[in-house]
Scaffold this active site. Structure first.
Site, short mmCIF file in Angstrom:
data_model
loop_
_atom_site.label_atom_id
_atom_site.label_comp_id
_atom_site.label_asym_id
_atom_site.label_seq_id
_atom_site.Cartn_x
_atom_site.Cartn_y
_atom_site.Cartn_z
N LYS A 170 92.38 6.78 72.15
CA LYS A 170 91.85 6.35 73.46
C LYS A 170 90.88 7.40 73.95
O LYS A 170 91.25 8.47 74.42
CB LYS A 170 92.95 6.16 74.50
CG LYS A 170 92.40 5.36 75.68
CD LYS A 170 92.91 5.77 77.04
CE LYS A 170 92.28 6.93 77.71
NZ LYS A 170 90.88 6.79 78.14
N GLY A 201 89.28 2.42 77.53
CA GLY A 201 89.86 2.04 78.83
C GLY A 201 90.26 3.24 79.65
O GLY A 201 89.91 4.38 79.34
N GLY A 203 92.74 5.97 81.72
CA GLY A 203 93.95 6.74 81.46
C GLY A 203 95.15 6.07 82.11
O GLY A 203 96.23 6.01 81.53
N VAL A 206 95.53 2.26 79.80
CA VAL A 206 95.72 2.41 78.34
C VAL A 206 96.51 3.69 78.02
O VAL A 206 97.44 3.68 77.21
CB VAL A 206 94.35 2.41 77.61
CG1 VAL A 206 94.54 2.61 76.11
CG2 VAL A 206 93.61 1.11 77.88
N GLU A 245 96.80 19.99 75.28
CA GLU A 245 95.70 20.95 75.21
C GLU A 245 94.99 20.85 76.55
O GLU A 245 94.26 19.89 76.80
CB GLU A 245 94.72 20.60 74.08
CG GLU A 245 95.36 20.35 72.73
CD GLU A 245 95.79 21.62 72.02
OE1 GLU A 245 95.32 22.71 72.42
OE2 GLU A 245 96.61 21.52 71.09
N CYS A 279 86.50 24.01 77.78
CA CYS A 279 87.83 24.47 78.21
C CYS A 279 88.02 25.96 77.95
O CYS A 279 88.67 26.66 78.69
CB CYS A 279 88.90 23.67 77.51
SG CYS A 279 88.73 23.69 75.73
N GLU A 378 89.84 26.29 87.53
CA GLU A 378 88.87 25.91 86.50
C GLU A 378 87.77 25.09 87.17
O GLU A 378 88.03 23.99 87.68
CB GLU A 378 89.56 25.09 85.41
CG GLU A 378 88.64 24.76 84.26
CD GLU A 378 89.30 23.84 83.24
OE1 GLU A 378 89.96 22.86 83.63
OE2 GLU A 378 89.15 24.10 82.03
P1 NAD Z 1 91.31 14.06 82.13
O1 NAD Z 1 92.68 14.64 82.11
O2 NAD Z 1 90.84 13.44 83.38
O3 NAD Z 1 91.16 12.95 81.00
C1 NAD Z 1 91.41 13.21 79.65
C2 NAD Z 1 91.85 11.92 78.98
O4 NAD Z 1 93.12 11.56 79.48
C3 NAD Z 1 90.94 10.73 79.24
O5 NAD Z 1 90.86 9.94 78.09
C4 NAD Z 1 91.66 10.01 80.36
O6 NAD Z 1 91.34 8.64 80.43
C5 NAD Z 1 93.10 10.23 79.98
N1 NAD Z 1 94.06 10.16 81.08
C6 NAD Z 1 93.87 10.51 82.37
N2 NAD Z 1 95.01 10.32 83.07
C7 NAD Z 1 95.94 9.84 82.21
C8 NAD Z 1 97.29 9.44 82.33
N3 NAD Z 1 97.94 9.49 83.49
N4 NAD Z 1 97.95 9.01 81.24
C9 NAD Z 1 97.32 8.96 80.05
N5 NAD Z 1 96.03 9.30 79.87
C10 NAD Z 1 95.34 9.75 80.93
O7 NAD Z 1 90.37 15.25 81.65
P2 NAD Z 1 88.79 15.27 81.52
O8 NAD Z 1 88.23 15.40 82.88
O9 NAD Z 1 88.34 14.15 80.64
O10 NAD Z 1 88.57 16.63 80.68
C11 NAD Z 1 88.43 17.86 81.27
C12 NAD Z 1 89.68 18.69 81.12
O11 NAD Z 1 90.04 18.80 79.73
C13 NAD Z 1 89.48 20.13 81.57
O12 NAD Z 1 90.59 20.55 82.31
C14 NAD Z 1 89.39 20.90 80.27
O13 NAD Z 1 89.70 22.26 80.36
C15 NAD Z 1 90.32 20.16 79.41
N6 NAD Z 1 90.06 20.42 77.98
C16 NAD Z 1 90.97 21.17 77.25
C17 NAD Z 1 90.72 21.46 75.91
C18 NAD Z 1 91.70 22.24 75.07
O14 NAD Z 1 91.60 22.18 73.85
N7 NAD Z 1 92.63 22.97 75.64
C19 NAD Z 1 89.55 20.99 75.33
C20 NAD Z 1 88.66 20.26 76.09
C21 NAD Z 1 88.93 19.96 77.43
#
Ligand code: NAD
Length: 475
Positions: A170, A201, A203, A206, A245, A279, A378
């Site tokens: 996803k 879709g 979070g 899906v 992560e 990140c 962050e």
């Molecule tokens: P996000 O958490 O908003 O979304 C990430 C993914 O999770 C998306 O596909 C989203 O649709 C899904 N999602 C959101 N809420 C969900 C839920 N309740 N249940 C299941 N899935 C859900 O994050 P973002 O804004 O896309 O990414 C930025 C964040 O990712 C930053 O905090 C960054 O530091 C982190 N990041 C971490 C790493 C690492 O390896 N540690 C790498 C890249 C990004």
């Protein structure tokens, strides 16, 4: 306009169960660049069923068979690099040179690494009379973010495939295009039906259906802390493995014997790369207090060289991914000003001459205290915070005084001292003097998560460990 209205389930492109679409915005123009379908729990059920069926045969394939599939993926990936790069530029605004360059390179690097690891990975090991076997965990839900969209897919899909797992990907709603092309690559490479499935879709729909699904054995999630916690809670009732992560606020320590101007310039330009949406970015730059003035000049110069503009052009930095991300970063910049940090470069508003698109000025704050909001949270934008330290112990104390523990950077001439500092950092991934390694484990301490991806360590996330005692006759 791109239209990606079908999902990839059981080896075929199929319509969603309930038709529902969402527009994708190009962050450089604020215009609609395409449409995707939005999945439902019913689509997730179909995908999980396909993955479960395929697991029976894929989990039994030999190392050689899986290597052949991965080599075929490599050949197809090479053909589609330009398409993937263009998709990344359009979906999340990475400058073309970065999209076609480092973004695509990282995907290829993880694929090559997974192939090499698979050649040697110890799926079985006898210890005394006991046989220890590593078996694929089963059906995996892979939930990825938008910031390095292809990299995040690659670090999950390749080890999952290599270990014999089946999966449902996803991708992020904000950056869905590269995942579609990635899926076309896998299809063209002949990945067997049901082994890899794609649903686009939200979070909340899906992602939630996947993390709570009783027939999903593992969720590998990369993204924000908030979503990571929700996923872990939702997954708890079905007792599946959850690999998180999450975010970071990493320290870049410039030791007293380092070439300060060069280190600060390097730290500044790498933070600005990808508009600061990394990140592991070294967003807290720690320099000796006595040399703050020198550091300010070096950072001012380096940030002034970061050109900002149309990602299809030859600028160093494009926009940030979305309007809400832009607004959030503006709030952080204002908080830095309000809380008394010295604004060295950039500041609130768009860069001069840019009236459309989510462009942020490359911003540097100096004389930052580690208690300020800009040092604790962050920002996920092109905002560097320079913090002064008294001595090495103080630098380490500041670096570790963070709720996160993802990465760290240490620059210095005396390698022994760099090593000693790195040993004392409470983070999972530390680069000394620019060190980089696809085989090194990547993941965080504390609120940065609990997973370890990349190389052999990434394989371990996707296996169950079975012990067979008395396997050899007891002596
Ligand atoms: P996000 O958490 O908003 O979304 C990430 C993914 O999770 C998306 O596909 C989203 O649709 C899904 N999602 C959101 N809420 C969900 C839920 N309740 N249940 C299941 N899935 C859900 O994050 P973002 O804004 O896309 O990414 C930025 C964040 O990712 C930053 O905090 C960054 O530091 C982190 N990041 C971490 C790493 C690492 O390896 N540690 C790498 C890249 C990004």
């Amino acid at each position: 306009m791109r239209e990606y209205l079908k999902f990839y389930l059981d080896g075929r492109w199929v319509d969603p169960v309930e038709p529902k679409t969402s527009e994708v915005i190009n962050p450089a123009t604020e215009a609609v660049s395409g449409r995707i379908s939005m999945g439902s729990a019913a689509d997730v059920d179909k995908a999980v069923r396909a993955a479960r069926k395929a697991f029976a045969s894929w989990s039994k394939t030999s190392r050689k068979q899986r290597l052949e599939v991965m080599q075929a993926i490599k050949a197809e990936y090479e053909k589609r690099q330009a398409d993937i790069g263009a998709a990344i530029t359009e979906e999340m605004g990475a400058p073309a040179a970065l999209g076609n360059g480092f973004h695509v390179f990282l995907g290829a690097g993880h694929l090559d690494t997974a192939i090499e690891v698979l050649k040697e990975f110890k799926f079985e090991e006898q210890r005394g009379a006991t046989l220890i076997v590593k078996e694929p965990i089963g059906v995996c839900a892979l939930i990825t973010p938008w910031n390095w969209p292809l990299n995040q897919i690659a670090v999950k899909v390749f080890p999952a495939l290599a270990t014999g797992c089946t999966m449902i990907l996803k991708p992020p709603q904000l950056a869905p295009y590269s995942a579609q092309i990635f899926t076309e690559v896998l299809h063209a490479a002949g990945v067997p039906a049901g082994v890899f499935n794609l649903i686009q879709g939200s979070g909340s729909v899906v992602g939630t259906a996947l993390s709570g699904h009783p027939d999903v054995d593992l969720v590998s999630f990369t993204g924000s802390e908030l979503a990571g916690v929700e996923i872990a809670k939702n997954a708890a009732t079905t007792v599946k493995r959850v690999c998180q992560e999450l975010g970071g606020k990493s320290a870049f320590i410039v030791l007293d014997d380092a070439d300060l101007a060069k280190s600060v310039a390097g730290a500044t330009s790498s933070l600005m790369m990808n508009s600061g949406q990394t990140c592991s970015a070294g967003s807290r730059l720690l320099v000796p207090k006595s040399r703050m003035k020198e550091a300010i000049e070096a950072a001012r110069k380096a940030s002034s060289e970061v050109t900002v503009g149309d990602p299809k052009g030859s600028f160093a930095m494009g926009p940030v991914v979305s309007k809400s991300q832009y607004n959030e970063i503006q709030r952080y910049i204002q908080s830095g000003v309000d809380e008394g940090a010295t604004l060295v470069a950039g500041g609130p508003g768009r860069p001069e001459g840019l009236t459309k698109g989510y462009y942020v000025k490359p911003t540097v704050f100096a004389n930052v205290s580690n208690t300020m909001t800009v040092a604790r949270e962050e920002i996920f934008g092109p905002v560097l915070c320079i913090i002064g330290y008294d001595d090495v112990d103080h630098a380490i104390e500041i670096a570790n005084d963070s709720p996160f523990g993802l990465a760290g950077y240490v620059n210095g001439t005396d390698l022994e001292q760099c090593r000693a500092v790195a040993r004392r950092l409470r983070t999972g991934w530390i680069s000394m003097n620019g060190g980089f390694d696809f085989n090194a484990p990547f993941g965080g301490y504390k609120k940065s998560g609990n997973g370890r991806e990349w190389g052999e360590f990434g394989f371990d996330e996707y296996v169950e460990v079975k012990a067979m005692l008395g396997y050899a006759p007891q002596t």
